[in-house]
Scaffold this motif. Structure first.
Motif, PDB file in Angstrom:
ATOM      1  N   HIS A  27       0.891  -1.145  -0.150  1.00 28.86           N
ATOM      2  CA  HIS A  27       0.005  -0.023  -0.048  1.00 28.86           C
ATOM      3  C   HIS A  27       0.796   1.315  -0.036  1.00 28.86           C
ATOM      4  CE1 HIS A  27      -4.007   1.830   0.490  1.00 28.86           C
ATOM      5  NE2 HIS A  27      -3.492   2.500   1.440  1.00 28.86           N
ATOM      6  N   ARG A  28       1.987   1.254   0.853  1.00 30.85           N
ATOM      7  CA  ARG A  28       2.861   2.251   1.138  1.00 30.85           C
ATOM      8  C   ARG A  28       4.094   1.648   1.531  1.00 30.85           C
ATOM      9  NH1 ARG A  28      -1.610   5.189   3.700  1.00 30.85           N
ATOM     10  NH2 ARG A  28      -2.305   6.693   2.425  1.00 30.85           N
ATOM     11  N   VAL A  29       5.205   2.380   1.089  1.00 31.90           N
ATOM     12  CA  VAL A  29       6.453   1.941   1.445  1.00 31.90           C
ATOM     13  C   VAL A  29       7.552   3.247   2.005  1.00 31.90           C
ATOM     14  CG1 VAL A  29       7.483   1.746  -0.793  1.00 31.90           C
ATOM     15  CG2 VAL A  29       8.598   0.297   1.281  1.00 31.90           C
ATOM     16  N   ARG A  30       8.101   3.146   3.292  1.00 32.66           N
ATOM     17  CA  ARG A  30       8.733   4.041   3.587  1.00 32.66           C
ATOM     18  C   ARG A  30      10.180   3.830   4.146  1.00 32.66           C
ATOM     19  NH1 ARG A  30       3.942   3.768   5.944  1.00 32.66           N
ATOM     20  NH2 ARG A  30       4.858   3.426   8.009  1.00 32.66           N
ATOM     21  N   ASN A  31      11.087   4.293   3.838  1.00 36.69           N
ATOM     22  CA  ASN A  31      12.379   3.970   4.154  1.00 36.69           C
ATOM     23  C   ASN A  31      13.035   4.813   4.993  1.00 36.69           C
ATOM     24  OD1 ASN A  31      15.153   3.414   4.478  1.00 36.69           O
ATOM     25  ND2 ASN A  31      15.564   2.197   2.678  1.00 36.69           N
ATOM     26  N   HIS A  32      13.431   4.601   6.263  1.00 32.88           N
ATOM     27  CA  HIS A  32      13.848   5.639   7.437  1.00 32.88           C
ATOM     28  C   HIS A  32      15.311   5.204   7.847  1.00 32.88           C
ATOM     29  CE1 HIS A  32       9.751   6.887   9.073  1.00 32.88           C
ATOM     30  NE2 HIS A  32       9.665   6.793   7.827  1.00 32.88           N
ATOM     31  N   GLY A  33      16.056   4.869   6.856  1.00 34.12           N
ATOM     32  CA  GLY A  33      17.590   4.557   7.026  1.00 34.12           C
ATOM     33  C   GLY A  33      17.631   3.421   7.959  1.00 34.12           C
ATOM     34  N   GLY A  34      17.924   2.092   7.433  1.00 35.02           N
ATOM     35  CA  GLY A  34      18.225   1.158   8.295  1.00 35.02           C
ATOM     36  C   GLY A  34      16.914   0.532   8.505  1.00 35.02           C
ATOM     37  N   ASP A 116      -4.264   4.470  -3.038  1.00 33.88           N
ATOM     38  CA  ASP A 116      -3.957   4.759  -1.665  1.00 33.88           C
ATOM     39  C   ASP A 116      -4.566   5.869  -1.207  1.00 33.88           C
ATOM     40  OD1 ASP A 116      -2.382   6.391  -2.717  1.00 33.88           O
ATOM     41  OD2 ASP A 116      -0.746   5.890  -1.435  1.00 33.88           O
ATOM     42  N   GLU A 117      -5.342   6.679  -1.779  1.00 40.60           N
ATOM     43  CA  GLU A 117      -5.943   7.873  -1.251  1.00 40.60           C
ATOM     44  C   GLU A 117      -7.022   7.888  -1.842  1.00 40.60           C
ATOM     45  OE1 GLU A 117      -3.920  11.439  -3.263  1.00 40.60           O
ATOM     46  OE2 GLU A 117      -2.651  10.126  -2.069  1.00 40.60           O
ATOM     47  N   ARG A 136      -9.448   0.472  -3.973  1.00 41.34           N
ATOM     48  CA  ARG A 136      -9.746   1.544  -2.948  1.00 41.34           C
ATOM     49  C   ARG A 136     -10.408   1.041  -2.031  1.00 41.34           C
ATOM     50  NH1 ARG A 136     -11.770   6.256  -4.781  1.00 41.34           N
ATOM     51  NH2 ARG A 136     -13.204   5.405  -6.253  1.00 41.34           N
ATOM     52  N   GLU A 137     -10.193   1.727  -0.813  1.00 47.55           N
ATOM     53  CA  GLU A 137     -10.826   1.183   0.468  1.00 47.55           C
ATOM     54  C   GLU A 137     -12.356   1.359   0.323  1.00 47.55           C
ATOM     55  OE1 GLU A 137     -11.210  -0.073   4.400  1.00 47.55           O
ATOM     56  OE2 GLU A 137      -9.582  -0.120   2.998  1.00 47.55           O
ATOM     57  N   SER A 138     -12.730   2.598  -0.145  1.00 37.66           N
ATOM     58  CA  SER A 138     -14.145   2.738  -0.323  1.00 37.66           C
ATOM     59  C   SER A 138     -14.837   1.946  -1.315  1.00 37.66           C
ATOM     60  CB  SER A 138     -14.413   4.505  -0.758  1.00 37.66           C
ATOM     61  OG  SER A 138     -13.989   4.443  -2.041  1.00 37.66           O
ATOM     62  N   MET A 139     -14.274   1.458  -2.335  1.00 36.97           N
ATOM     63  CA  MET A 139     -15.012   0.803  -3.220  1.00 36.97           C
ATOM     64  C   MET A 139     -14.754  -0.649  -2.644  1.00 36.97           C
ATOM     65  SD  MET A 139     -16.319   2.255  -5.751  1.00 36.97           S
ATOM     66  CE  MET A 139     -16.577   0.623  -6.574  1.00 36.97           C
ATOM     67  N   LYS A 140     -13.828  -1.034  -2.018  1.00 34.95           N
ATOM     68  CA  LYS A 140     -13.700  -2.637  -1.395  1.00 34.95           C
ATOM     69  C   LYS A 140     -14.709  -2.629  -0.348  1.00 34.95           C
ATOM     70  CE  LYS A 140     -11.340  -3.189   2.152  1.00 34.95           C
ATOM     71  NZ  LYS A 140     -10.448  -3.304   3.170  1.00 34.95           N
ATOM     72  N   GLU A 141     -15.174  -1.642   0.445  1.00 32.49           N
ATOM     73  CA  GLU A 141     -15.971  -1.709   1.366  1.00 32.49           C
ATOM     74  C   GLU A 141     -17.626  -1.905   1.031  1.00 32.49           C
ATOM     75  OE1 GLU A 141     -16.055  -2.171   4.718  1.00 32.49           O
ATOM     76  OE2 GLU A 141     -13.718  -2.518   4.504  1.00 32.49           O
ATOM     77  N   ASN A 142     -17.760  -1.195  -0.155  1.00 28.52           N
ATOM     78  CA  ASN A 142     -19.040  -1.248  -0.747  1.00 28.52           C
ATOM     79  C   ASN A 142     -19.251  -2.643  -1.073  1.00 28.52           C
ATOM     80  OD1 ASN A 142     -19.366   1.617  -0.495  1.00 28.52           O
ATOM     81  ND2 ASN A 142     -18.801   2.060  -2.666  1.00 28.52           N
ATOM     82  N   LEU A 143     -18.368  -3.356  -1.727  1.00 31.34           N
ATOM     83  CA  LEU A 143     -18.609  -4.637  -2.364  1.00 31.34           C
ATOM     84  C   LEU A 143     -18.784  -5.573  -0.986  1.00 31.34           C
ATOM     85  CD1 LEU A 143     -16.690  -5.057  -5.579  1.00 31.34           C
ATOM     86  CD2 LEU A 143     -18.896  -4.416  -5.301  1.00 31.34           C
ATOM     87  N   LEU A 144     -17.850  -5.319   0.036  1.00 32.74           N
ATOM     88  CA  LEU A 144     -17.801  -6.178   1.143  1.00 32.74           C
ATOM     89  C   LEU A 144     -19.243  -6.052   1.779  1.00 32.74           C
ATOM     90  CD1 LEU A 144     -14.210  -6.010   2.428  1.00 32.74           C
ATOM     91  CD2 LEU A 144     -15.623  -7.955   1.236  1.00 32.74           C
ATOM     92  N   PHE A 145     -19.595  -4.741   1.976  1.00 29.19           N
ATOM     93  CA  PHE A 145     -20.953  -4.711   2.484  1.00 29.19           C
ATOM     94  C   PHE A 145     -22.200  -5.315   1.592  1.00 29.19           C
ATOM     95  CE2 PHE A 145     -25.140  -2.172   2.963  1.00 29.19           C
ATOM     96  CZ  PHE A 145     -24.871  -1.716   4.462  1.00 29.19           C
ATOM     97  N   ARG A 146     -22.045  -5.106   0.402  1.00 33.56           N
ATOM     98  CA  ARG A 146     -23.007  -5.983  -0.484  1.00 33.56           C
ATOM     99  C   ARG A 146     -22.968  -7.428  -0.238  1.00 33.56           C
ATOM    100  NH1 ARG A 146     -24.674  -4.686  -6.385  1.00 33.56           N
ATOM    101  NH2 ARG A 146     -25.729  -6.538  -7.128  1.00 33.56           N
ATOM    102  N   HIS A 147     -21.786  -7.904  -0.022  1.00 34.87           N
ATOM    103  CA  HIS A 147     -21.699  -9.346   0.365  1.00 34.87           C
ATOM    104  C   HIS A 147     -22.399  -9.783   1.746  1.00 34.87           C
ATOM    105  CE1 HIS A 147     -19.832 -13.162   1.651  1.00 34.87           C
ATOM    106  NE2 HIS A 147     -19.305 -12.391   2.672  1.00 34.87           N
TER     107      HIS A 147
END
Length: 597
Positions: A27-34, A116-117, A136-147
């Motif tokens: 979803h996201r990746v962040r490198n904070h040095g080490g 991711d936004e 996307r989170e909103s669309m995923k939730e719509n289909l899971l709600f329908r399920h």
């Protein structure tokens, strides 16, 4: 390749100290040095994965090469996040997974839009890349709600002894209402199947067969001119019951809707749902699908202005029309705003929009000079008008006034944000006319469908109408006949409609004759049903809910496309696959269709 042991979004306290294998998308990746932090996402949610260079250098090296939407598998140990770094927005926000091994299962090209936004994305782009849009989170939730809604629906039906039965998709064309989608037959040259607009005839036949409680979550297809929020294929919650009256069907329908709102939204709807007659709905709201979350009810002023000197009103009333108004209270509208509303009703076919602005100590309007003192007093009293209000009038034939003011009240409510968006207004519309006169076709048409039963006490009126040759007398008689029909409306949308059906052959023949359907035509279109009615058909009735619209309302969405996995555009095109499309000459020849010139 690792075998997943748990979904990302299900990592919890019980997993602390355990080794898990997770699979999903970066979803996201962040490198904070080490240290590399990866938000790993799957269907159930997101969990933070940590790759530490000192602890597991190989895993860190792979993590450092990751990009958004790479598909990976992670083996690691669950631990608490350090104090102060918890994320309360995530259900896994107190935990993280220390990666021991990471395997890249697949890479991803740069995306045409971020998943991711929740940014604005054009409809065309979303539908063309629907598989990304669904991440996307909103669309995923719509289909899971329908399920989840599907499961609730099935549980309610099973609890009440219904049997789930599938009806055919390749059937006979019985064009009543919208156009059928036609499928040419290869084995029977020149003949066609039709895709079902609804399972109506088959579910009635199931009642004759003795399956007294049937249901189906079914796809239906209509080749109609698409409006903004309609789809050529849609889903119905369809059911039928034998040995019932209106109350039985409506009571069960209320329990189904009540349970859906209760279990999925935690909302306890007030039962029984309010009922409103068709006539009352039209008179008060100008529509049989009223949104009552705001005021602006239509007010009848015909009697007040029956002797007015204002020619527009007087001529309309003499011609059998009506004068109605809505009072936009405390609106303090400017002349520019009134002009904009006038343009809106003109787009609906109105000639103009008469108005009065109520100000302190006076009325501001070009039409006030035509009204007597008594007419003004009665107008202000009936509309409950106060300073700051604006009264809008429509004078025309009743159906036109319904259309103009019904649409105007809804337009005003949306434009000036009068609607309580957090409220669910549920009601029944009952006592529909059985038929109405269609001027264009010059015949009566069924308001619902031709299998809807008239009220028992009104059947003699149908017989009288059939016997008279005077068309005006026929119209007068039939206008009094009420249907045993009922529609459920939520927030101004019809979400379900049904009726008690005709189960006696002689009544069905009577209705067909009044609808202008000859015996030959009736046998040709509906012969299989008419024959079935001769073999002990029980009294029966049912209802069908539009599942797509219902889910969209429950999710507070404007478009049903947001609750359908792979919808079509407003023009009936699937941008993902390119359907409809041309087929090869060979395929056309096989189904006995000539190529277009």
């Amino acid at each position: 390749m690792f075998k997943r042991t748990k979904y990302c979004g299900q990592v919890s306290e019980e997993d602390l100290g355990k080794e898990l294998v997770l699979c999903g998308w970066v979803h996201r990746v962040r490198n904070h040095g080490g240290v590399v932090f990866i938000d790993l996402r799957d269907r159930e949610g997101i969990v933070q994965v940590v790759a530490e260079e000192k602890t597991y250098p190989q895993a860190y090296k792979v993590a450092d090469s990751l990009k958004s939407e790479y598909v990976i598998a992670v083996k690691g140990t669950v631990r608490n996040r350090p104090p102060g770094t918890e994320n309360p927005k995530l259900k896994t926000g107190n935990y993280e997974v220390l990666a021991q091994e990471i395997q890249i299962l697949n890479i991803s090209d740069p995306l045409p839009f971020p998943v991711d936004e929740e940014t604005h994305i054009s409809e065309e782009l979303k539908l063309r890349y629907r598989y990304l849009d669904l991440r996307r989170e909103s669309m995923k939730e719509n289909l899971l709600f329908r399920h989840r809604a599907y499961q609730v629906v099935r549980n309610v039906f099973l609890k009440h002894g219904f049997v789930e039965i599938e009806t055919p998709f390749l059937t006979k064309s019985t064009p009543e209402g919208a156009r059928d989608f036609l499928v040419p037959s290869r084995l029977h040259p020149g003949k066609f199947y039709a895709l079902p607009q609804s399972p109506q005839l088959f579910k009635q036949i199931l009642m004759v067969a003795g399956f007294d409680r049937y249901f189906q979550i079914v796809r239906c297809l209509r080749d109609e001119d698409l409006r903004a929020d309609r789809q050529p294929e849609f889903t119905q919650i369809d059911f039928e019951m034998s040995f019932v009256e209106e109350e039985d069907v409506m009571s069960f329908s209320e329990e189904l809707i009540y349970t859906l709102f209760s279990e999925l939204l935690g909302i306890e709807l007030k039962r029984p749902f309010e009922r409103l007659s068709y006539t009352s709905a039209m008179e008060r709201y100008g529509t049989d699908k009223p949104d009552r979350r705001f005021g602006l009810e239509l007010i009848d002023l015909t009697d007040i202005f029956k002797n007015t000197e204002f020619k527009v009103f007087a001529d309309t009333i003499k011609a059998g029309g009506v004068v109605k108004a809505i009072n936009f209270k405390e609106s303090n509208l400017s002349r520019k705003e009134i002009d904009e509303l006038t343009q809106f009703v003109q787009s609906l076919g109105a000639k103009g929009l008469a108005w009065i602005r109520v100000e302190e100590g006076k009325l501001n309007s070009p039409i006030v000079k035509f009204f007597s003192k008594q007419e003004i007093e009665e107008l202000l009293k009936r509309t409950n008008a106060q300073a700051g209000d604006t009264i809008f009038f429509s004078a025309d034939q009743r159906e036109t006034v319904y259309k103009i003011l019904g649409n105007l009240r809804l337009h005003i409510a949306k434009k000036y944000k009068l609607i309580d968006e957090g409220k669910f207004d549920v009601l029944w519309i009952v006592d529909f006319p059985l038929m109405e006169w269609d001027e264009e076709e010059g015949r009566f048409v069924a308001l619902h469908h031709p299998f809807t039963s008239p009220k028992e006490e009104d059947i003699p009126l149908l017989k009288q109408a059939l016997e008279t040759s005077n068309i005006e007398e026929k119209k007068k008689l039939i206008s009094k006949v009420k249907a045993r029909a009922y529609d459920m409306v939520i927030n101004g949308y019809e979400v379900g409609g049904g009726s008690i059906r005709i189960h006696k052959r002689e009544v069905q023949d009577l209705v067909f004759k009044l609808l202008g359907i000859s015996q030959i035509e009736a046998e040709e279109k509906f012969g299989f049903l008419l024959k079935a009615l001769r073999y002990g058909a029980p009294p029966h009735g049912g209802l069908a809910f539009g599942l797509d619209r219902l889910i969209a309302i429950m999710r507070s969405l404007d478009s049903i496309r947001d609750v359908i996995a792979f919808p079509k555009t407003q023009k009936g095109v699937c941008l993902l696959t390119g359907a409809p499309d041309y087929v090869s000459p060979k395929q056309l020849k096989e189904v006995h269709i000539k190529e277009m010139e």
